[in-house]
Every structure is written in structure tokens, then in C-alpha cells.
Design a protein around this motif. Structure first.
Motif, PDB file in Angstrom:
ATOM      1  N   CYS A 108       0.821  -1.215   0.000  1.00  0.00           N
ATOM      2  CA  CYS A 108       0.000   0.000   0.000  1.00  0.00           C
ATOM      3  C   CYS A 108       0.855   1.265   0.000  1.00  0.00           C
ATOM      4  O   CYS A 108       0.348   2.353  -0.263  1.00  0.00           O
ATOM      5  CB  CYS A 108      -0.945  -0.003   1.204  1.00  0.00           C
ATOM      6  N   VAL A 161      -3.493  -8.035  -1.983  1.00  0.00           N
ATOM      7  CA  VAL A 161      -3.623  -6.585  -1.841  1.00  0.00           C
ATOM      8  C   VAL A 161      -4.281  -6.017  -3.106  1.00  0.00           C
ATOM      9  O   VAL A 161      -4.040  -6.499  -4.210  1.00  0.00           O
ATOM     10  CB  VAL A 161      -2.253  -5.904  -1.567  1.00  0.00           C
ATOM     11  N   ILE A 177      -5.345  -2.047  -4.765  1.00  0.00           N
ATOM     12  CA  ILE A 177      -5.099  -0.612  -4.581  1.00  0.00           C
ATOM     13  C   ILE A 177      -5.734   0.177  -5.724  1.00  0.00           C
ATOM     14  O   ILE A 177      -5.785  -0.300  -6.860  1.00  0.00           O
ATOM     15  CB  ILE A 177      -3.578  -0.331  -4.469  1.00  0.00           C
ATOM     16  N   LYS A 221      -3.054   7.710  -4.654  1.00  0.00           N
ATOM     17  CA  LYS A 221      -3.721   6.586  -4.004  1.00  0.00           C
ATOM     18  C   LYS A 221      -4.967   7.078  -3.286  1.00  0.00           C
ATOM     19  O   LYS A 221      -4.908   7.999  -2.476  1.00  0.00           O
ATOM     20  CB  LYS A 221      -2.769   5.908  -3.018  1.00  0.00           C
ATOM     21  N   CYS A 267      -6.471   1.494  -0.409  1.00  0.00           N
ATOM     22  CA  CYS A 267      -5.693   0.267  -0.536  1.00  0.00           C
ATOM     23  C   CYS A 267      -6.210  -0.701   0.517  1.00  0.00           C
ATOM     24  O   CYS A 267      -6.468  -0.303   1.657  1.00  0.00           O
ATOM     25  CB  CYS A 267      -4.204   0.538  -0.321  1.00  0.00           C
ATOM     26  N   SER A 294      -5.356  -4.462   2.199  1.00  0.00           N
ATOM     27  CA  SER A 294      -4.427  -5.586   2.306  1.00  0.00           C
ATOM     28  C   SER A 294      -4.813  -6.537   3.431  1.00  0.00           C
ATOM     29  O   SER A 294      -4.004  -7.328   3.884  1.00  0.00           O
ATOM     30  CB  SER A 294      -3.005  -5.075   2.519  1.00  0.00           C
TER      31      SER A 294
END
Length: 162
Positions: free
Chosen positions: A50, A87, A89, A96, A99, A101
Motif C-alpha cells: 500500500c 492486496v 489498490i 492513491k 488500498c 491488504s
């Protein structure tokens, strides 16, 4: 004037057909139905976290779907020498926006291999798992939703006629 029930029926059906076709054309002009496009990408799982930039993730050529200035990537994060977690994203204009995970955070290995996205609010991820561990695994997302369960093995049955 000649009266024919058959002719009257034909004219009635013809008139109704013209009205229905005209109504359909008017409705399509007033309320056009947008074409639904599903973006999809299936490929080898690539590693990223991330904290990585879009340029770093993009250079790995993993599965990615895009719509306009938005791109979503899927893969895995290597969390220890013998454990990886899936993950996913999303980037908007290279920034970004989210994200995730935590889909599977057990000692089981999980990887993201594909995405299906309608460009709006519907996104499906394709994930793998090497087994089932107690804790935060995929069952949290599958049970009671569009899958009846996750990680359950079917009991083998044999049939022998009596």
C-alpha cells in the motif's frame, strides 16, 4: 363500403405495431441506455504494498483495470519470508485513494490474480489461497454473501449398489 373483419384486425395490429415502435424510439431518444462495459484483467500475481507508488506498481505489469483517470491494481504483499497476503489498490490521477491488504492476514498464502470492474461501484477480485487458517481469512467476505462459504472441503462419498 366493404366491411371485412380480417382487414380490420390487420389494420388494428398494424396500427398498434406502429404506435409501439414509435413509443420505443421516443423512449430510447429520451432515456438512452448507456452501454455497460466490464473492464477485466487476469494475470500473474505481482508483489507490491500500500506504500508503493502507481508508477512502481504499473511497472510490474500485473493485473489492472482502468476507467478514465482511475486505475485499480491487484497482487500480493510479501509480509514474511514464507507468507504473502493479497492486496488491492486504487489510484485516481496517480494519487492513491484506497488500498486494502486485509482480505487474508493468516499464515496462509493469498494472491490477487484478476479484476472485473464496471467502471462504477461494482468490482470483483480474483484471489487464491493455499489453504485455510484460523483467523482473518476469506470466509469473512464469502459467508452469507454471493458465495455460501469459503475453505470448506466436500466430504467424499462412495456409492455402491446393494
Amino acid at each position: 363500403m366493404i366491411y371485412s373483419p380480417k382487414l380490420q384486425n390487420y389494420l388494428t395490429y398494424f396500427s398498434l405495431s406502429v404506435v409501439l415502435i414509435a413509443d420505443l424510439l421516443i423512449t430510447q431518444k429520451a432515456f438512452p441506455v448507456p452501454a455497460q462495459t466490464i473492464n477485466s484483467s487476469i494475470g500473474n500475481g505481482v508483489t507490491f504494498s500500500c506504500n508503493d507508488s502507481e508508477a512502481t506498481i504499473k511497472a510490474k505489469n500485473g493485473p489492472k483495470v482502468s476507467n478514465g483517470n482511475t486505475s485499480i491494481y491487484i497482487g500480493y504483499q510479501q509480509v514474511s519470508s514464507n507468507n504473502k497476503n493479497p492486496v488491492t489498490i486504487r489510484f485516481n490521477n496517480g494519487i492513491k485513494t484506497w488500498c486494502r491488504s486485509d482480505y487474508e492476514t493468516t499464515n496462509d498464502d493469498g494472491t490477487g490474480y484478476g479484476l472485473f470492474w464496471d467502471g462504477g461501484n461494482v468490482l470483483y477480485g480474483v484471489y487464491s489461497s493455499t489453504g485455510s487458517q484460523t483467523g482473518n481469512d476469506f470466509r469473512r467476505f464469502a459467508t452469507g454473501r454471493w458465495l455460501s462459504s469459503y475453505g470448506r472441503r466436500a466430504k467424499s462419498r462412495s456409492y455402491s449398489p446393494d
